[in-house]
Design a protein around this motif. Structure first.
Motif, PDB file in Angstrom:
ATOM      1  N   UNK A  17       0.832  -1.100  -0.141  1.00 15.92           N
ATOM      2  CA  UNK A  17      -0.097   0.027   0.097  1.00 15.92           C
ATOM      3  C   UNK A  17       0.822   1.063   0.015  1.00 15.92           C
ATOM      4  N   UNK A  18       1.991   1.164   0.590  1.00 16.54           N
ATOM      5  CA  UNK A  18       2.976   2.469   0.652  1.00 16.54           C
ATOM      6  C   UNK A  18       3.425   2.614  -0.528  1.00 16.54           C
ATOM      7  N   UNK A  19       3.969   1.406  -1.296  1.00 23.44           N
ATOM      8  CA  UNK A  19       4.488   1.582  -2.572  1.00 23.44           C
ATOM      9  C   UNK A  19       3.198   2.163  -3.688  1.00 23.44           C
ATOM     10  N   UNK A  20       2.118   1.556  -3.437  1.00 18.91           N
ATOM     11  CA  UNK A  20       1.149   2.180  -4.312  1.00 18.91           C
ATOM     12  C   UNK A  20       1.006   3.892  -3.971  1.00 18.91           C
ATOM     13  N   UNK A  21       1.069   4.063  -2.888  1.00 20.06           N
ATOM     14  CA  UNK A  21       1.038   5.934  -2.662  1.00 20.06           C
ATOM     15  C   UNK A  21       1.891   6.399  -3.382  1.00 20.06           C
ATOM     16  N   UNK A  22       3.156   5.713  -3.440  1.00 24.29           N
ATOM     17  CA  UNK A  22       4.404   6.471  -4.164  1.00 24.29           C
ATOM     18  C   UNK A  22       4.132   6.570  -5.815  1.00 24.29           C
ATOM     19  N   UNK A  23       3.134   5.759  -6.070  1.00 23.77           N
ATOM     20  CA  UNK A  23       2.746   5.908  -7.528  1.00 23.77           C
ATOM     21  C   UNK A  23       2.786   4.583  -8.246  1.00 23.77           C
TER      22      UNK A  23
END
Length: 260
Positions: free
Chosen positions: A61-67
């Motif tokens: 989820x963190x990686x998804x928030x980085x785009x």
């Protein structure tokens, strides 16, 4: 493409043992026997497994928030919650997720998910040690010239240190700059940990208790994301712990790094 492990309900499967420890329902008596031996000598094991899955969910989820909109989960195991694809969906509805495993029961679940649950999910059968073949199949599902998030969760403790480091490096070499690599292993200290790893290995697959230095080395030259190499409970927790974690015999050791 690659050999798929034949289904045999009388032979234990690490993926199904893991499912049992997570509170899932897709396991057989032989898997529960292995899990029982593990819990008898290392009762903390179920907690460590759950903490690992919770970390993986937070990390993707963190990686998804980085785009990041492309995710590759190597040796993903059963889709017991929390899992990569559901966790990604909570942060990005349009992301593509590629799930790779060689266990027949796991693949049946993944294919059902891809066919009936989520068109953004691709299930690939294969041995993750066959890197060129796996990368070829992954490259047919997503665009490896664009950043992706590579997940190897609770996987590398089934490889000796040198082999684990080489395997990560082989996959990282195929990732575009701006990608992320998510790794975790189970580890512990003392006699209890030794007995636990011995019981885990009784399932037919040798398990290695990697040192912190070895695990750090699996990332090679990649830049670690803060807070670096830590216990799973300390990587971007949903709630900050009240104080230092009390010492115990086992943990899920984790880290996330950026490519390029």
């Amino acid at each position: 493409m690659c050999l798929v492990a034949d289904f045999d309900p009388t032979t234990p499967s690490i993926a199904r043992v893991y499912d049992f420890l997570l509170g899932g329902k897709d396991h057989f008596a032989v898997d529960r026997e292995v899990a029982g031996r593990l819990l008898a000598v290392a009762p903390i094991s179920a907690d460590v497994m759950r903490e690992n899955r919770q970390f993986l969910a937070r990390a993707v989820q963190w990686a998804a928030r980085q785009g990041i909109t492309q995710f590759v989960d190597l040796g993903c195991g059963m889709p017991t919650a929390p899992n990569t694809h559901d966790s990604v969906r909570q942060a990005s509805q349009d992301a593509r997720v590629v799930l790779i495993d060689n266990n027949a029961v796991v693949l049946a679940h993944l294919r059902a998910l891809a066919a009936h649950g989520d068109p953004g999910v691709t299930a690939i059968e294969g041995d993750i040690r066959e890197v060129p073949a796996i990368l070829g199949a992954v490259g047919a599902a997503i665009d490896l010239t664009r950043p992706a998030c590579l997940v190897m969760g609770a996987l590398l403790h089934f490889f000796p240190p040198d082999a684990a480091r080489d395997l990560v490096a082989a996959y990282v070499a195929a990732l575009a700059p701006g990608s992320y690599v998510v790794l975790s292993v189970g580890r512990g200290d003392g006699d209890t940990a030794d007995r636990g790893f011995g019981a885990y290995s009784s399932g037919g697959t040798a398990a290695y208790n990697h040192s912190v230095a070895d695990f750090t080395g699996f990332f090679g030259p990649l830049a670690l994301v803060e807070p670096g190499i830590v216990d799973a409970r300390l990587w971007h927790p949903d709630a900050a712990p009240d104080g230092p974690l009390p010492p115990r015999t086992g943990q899920s050791l984790v880290g996330v790094a950026r490519v390029g």
